[in-house]
Design an enzyme around this catalytic site. Structure first.
Site, PDB file in Angstrom:
ATOM      1  N   LYS A  76       0.867  -1.183   0.000  1.00 56.15           N
ATOM      2  CA  LYS A  76       0.000   0.000   0.000  1.00 56.15           C
ATOM      3  C   LYS A  76       0.899   1.226   0.000  1.00 56.15           C
ATOM      4  CE  LYS A  76      -3.941   1.947   2.636  1.00 56.15           C
ATOM      5  NZ  LYS A  76      -4.855   1.690   3.768  1.00 56.15           N
ATOM      6  N   SER A 151      -9.743   1.884   2.689  1.00 51.21           N
ATOM      7  CA  SER A 151      -8.814   2.638   1.880  1.00 51.21           C
ATOM      8  C   SER A 151      -7.784   1.784   1.136  1.00 51.21           C
ATOM      9  CB  SER A 151      -8.075   3.653   2.750  1.00 51.21           C
ATOM     10  OG  SER A 151      -7.309   3.000   3.751  1.00 51.21           O
ATOM     11  N   SER A 175     -10.129  -0.675   6.805  1.00 49.83           N
ATOM     12  CA  SER A 175      -9.547  -0.527   5.472  1.00 49.83           C
ATOM     13  C   SER A 175      -8.852  -1.747   4.887  1.00 49.83           C
ATOM     14  CB  SER A 175      -8.563   0.635   5.456  1.00 49.83           C
ATOM     15  OG  SER A 175      -9.287   1.830   5.337  1.00 49.83           O
TER      16      SER A 175
HETATM   17  N1  GLN Z   1     -13.204   4.150   6.206  1.00 45.79           N
HETATM   18  C1  GLN Z   1     -12.601   4.576   7.440  1.00 45.79           C
HETATM   19  C2  GLN Z   1     -12.164   6.016   7.315  1.00 45.79           C
HETATM   20  O1  GLN Z   1     -12.463   6.600   6.331  1.00 45.79           O
HETATM   21  C3  GLN Z   1     -11.453   3.691   7.794  1.00 45.79           C
HETATM   22  C4  GLN Z   1     -10.256   3.935   6.974  1.00 45.79           C
HETATM   23  C5  GLN Z   1      -9.097   3.062   7.370  1.00 45.79           C
HETATM   24  O2  GLN Z   1      -9.263   2.015   7.975  1.00 45.79           O
HETATM   25  N2  GLN Z   1      -7.913   3.533   7.025  1.00 45.79           N
HETATM   26  O3  GLN Z   1     -11.529   6.552   8.159  1.00 45.79           O
END
Ligand code: GLN
Length: 485
Positions: A76, A151, A175
């Site tokens: 990532k 994400s 995410s």
């Molecule tokens: N969707 C969540 C957010 O927008 C979690 C994102 C994540 O786990 N990095 O913060």
């Protein structure tokens, strides 16, 4: 060959049936052919990848190979990798070349894995759809008009389309698990502190945790074996003996107690996803597990609490991007304040700016007690709910996402709808627990559905055991998106 599990690829490399260079070229070829339609990668570097493949081949020839030596992977794009662009999906870091390696990157290098590219992601890991990436959305290989989740959407799309056998991700609120669910891949977020955050661009430090995406529970165990472990450069890294996450894979499930939180199986869960998850739970029953209803009374507060704590931490972490030290700097400005303002306004996208504003507000004098402190208290209650629930069960099972992947654009104008994507994952992060998602069927439109398994702190080996046994009895994880061959 592109469809084989990590253990089978490793065996072929060890037996010299294929070289790492051939394998790396195979996946680079797939990326060249398929990624233009998916946008799973922000950076691919053939020269670097082939150079490390040749180094892996030398190591294999010398008989010094480890489990993942010679196997192509992706990181990532928030893991700093020396000499690689590390953008975090942001214009702010669009040209940032990292001068050092994250702990996780070092661990994979040491193991001899071959880094082929950096995966697309929501800007600063904020999002559930990958639509917040400065580099454009990644697409779901099962239906390219839909999101892959986020994400870690690029990592998930890359694994689902077999552009790499496995990839790293991070999970601050879901995410890894949510994109795994949306793309028919397996993903694990380990216990907070199991994987070092050193060199991972920070979003919300008390929630961020690196983990892995792959095709199966066994693949995830092999990935964790490389990436987990103590690192003194991360003050929240936990000093424990190295463990083999694959050690319990083969254990029968007889006697296992699976907790089903009653707050997970409500009208918020779409019927198609509920049907798949219930069928998966019935399968665990056939494998010898018993189920018990448990309660997580503060579950409804998890999303609101997260959206106070995560932005608060983000507003502090992102203050370092000021246009002075590194990252984007506006080209014209009147004075220092104007330079800060313009650089940040240009460098950060809308969602990141929204979080910085919310975070700054909840931490400000006069509001700190009402919002931030209150959220920290409720966070404690949410963690306690899990402690109570785990008195009656060994693992908790449920959905990873409330519905199948949605069309690109469907939720972009309504942040709250987007935030609700993490309804079933966020409380795990607030409690510092490990969670995973494995494919368990197909819902509306033939789109993949994930089964979430949550464990006690540091109980990853047992969760992987449950997921592996499920995968011995089912073949959801072997299905490939149509047209991906
Ligand atoms: N969707 C969540 C957010 O927008 C979690 C994102 C994540 O786990 N990095 O913060």
């Amino acid at each position: 060959m592109f469809d084989l599990p990590l253990s089978a690829l490793a065996a072929r490399l060890r037996d010299r049936k294929v070289s790492s260079e051939e394998l790396t070229r195979l996946f680079l070829g797939r990326i060249a052919r398929l990624d233009p339609g998916l946008n799973a990668f922000i950076t691919v570097d053939e020269d670097k990848a082939l150079a490390s493949a040749r180094a892996a081949d030398a190591r294999l020839a010398a008989g010094k190979a480890e489990a993942l030596t010679g196997i192509p992977i992706a990181h990532k794009d928030l893991f700093c990798a020396k000499g690689w662009k590390t953008t975090c999906g942001s214009r702010m870091l669009a040209d940032f070349v990292s001068p050092y390696d994250a702990h996780v990157v070092e661990q994979f290098d040491r193991a001899g894995a071959v880094l082929v590219g950096k995966a697309n992601m929501d800007e600063f890991a904020m999002g559930s759809s990958n639509e917040n990436s400065f580099f454009g959305p990644a697409r779901n290989p099962w239906d390219t008009t839909r999101v892959p989740g986020g994400s870690s959407g690029g990592s998930a799309a890359a694994v689902a389309a077999r552009l790499v056998p496995a990839a790293t991700g991070t999970d601050t609120g879901g995410s890894i698990r949510q994109p795994a669910s949306h793309t028919g891949t397996a993903g694990i977020r380990p216990t907070y502190g199991a994987v070092s955050r050193y060199g991972m661009v920070a979003f919300a430090s008390s929630l961020d945790q690196g983990g892995a995406l792959g095709k199966s529970a066994e693949d995830l165990a092999l990935m964790l074996n490389v990436m987990a472990g103590f690192d003194e450069r991360d003050s929240t890294s936990i000093e424990r003996p190295k463990e083999d996450y694959a050690r319990d894979l083969a254990k029968p499930l007889a006697g296992l107690r699976v907790g089903l939180p009653k707050q997970y199986f409500t009208a918020d869960l779409s019927a198609d996803v509920a049907a798949c998850v219930n069928a998966a739970i019935a399968e665990l029953g056939r494998l010898g597990a018993t189920t018990v209803e448990v309660s997580l009374p503060n579950q409804a507060l998890a999303v609101p609490v997260y959206y106070v704590i995560a932005p608060a931490e983000a507003s502090s972490n992102l203050s370092r991007f000021d246009g002075v030290r590194y990252g984007h700097r506006a080209s014209g400005y009147a004075d220092l304040d104007d330079m800060y303002r313009k650089s940040r306004a240009e460098g950060f996208g809308a969602e990141v700016q929204r979080r910085i504003l919310v975070g700054t507000y909840v931490l400000s004098h006069g509001y700190y007690d009402a919002y931030y402190l209150q959220a920290q208290k409720v966070r404690r209650l949410i963690a306690r709910d899990f402690t109570e629930a785990f008195r009656d069960c060994d693992v908790i099972a449920g959905p990873a996402a409330p519905a199948v992947a949605f069309p690109i654009g469907a939720k972009s104008s309504d942040p709250v709808q987007m935030y609700l994507e993490d309804l079933y994952t966020i409380s795990v992060n607030l409690a510092g627990l490990p969670g995973l998602s494995v494919p368990c069927g197909f819902g509306a439109g033939g789109l993949p559905v994930g089964l979430q398994v949550i464990g006690r702190h540091f109980d990853e080996a047992r969760m992987l055991n449950v997921a592996h046994q499920f995968q011995q009895a089912t073949d959801w994880h072997r299905r490939r998106p149509p047209g991906i061959d």
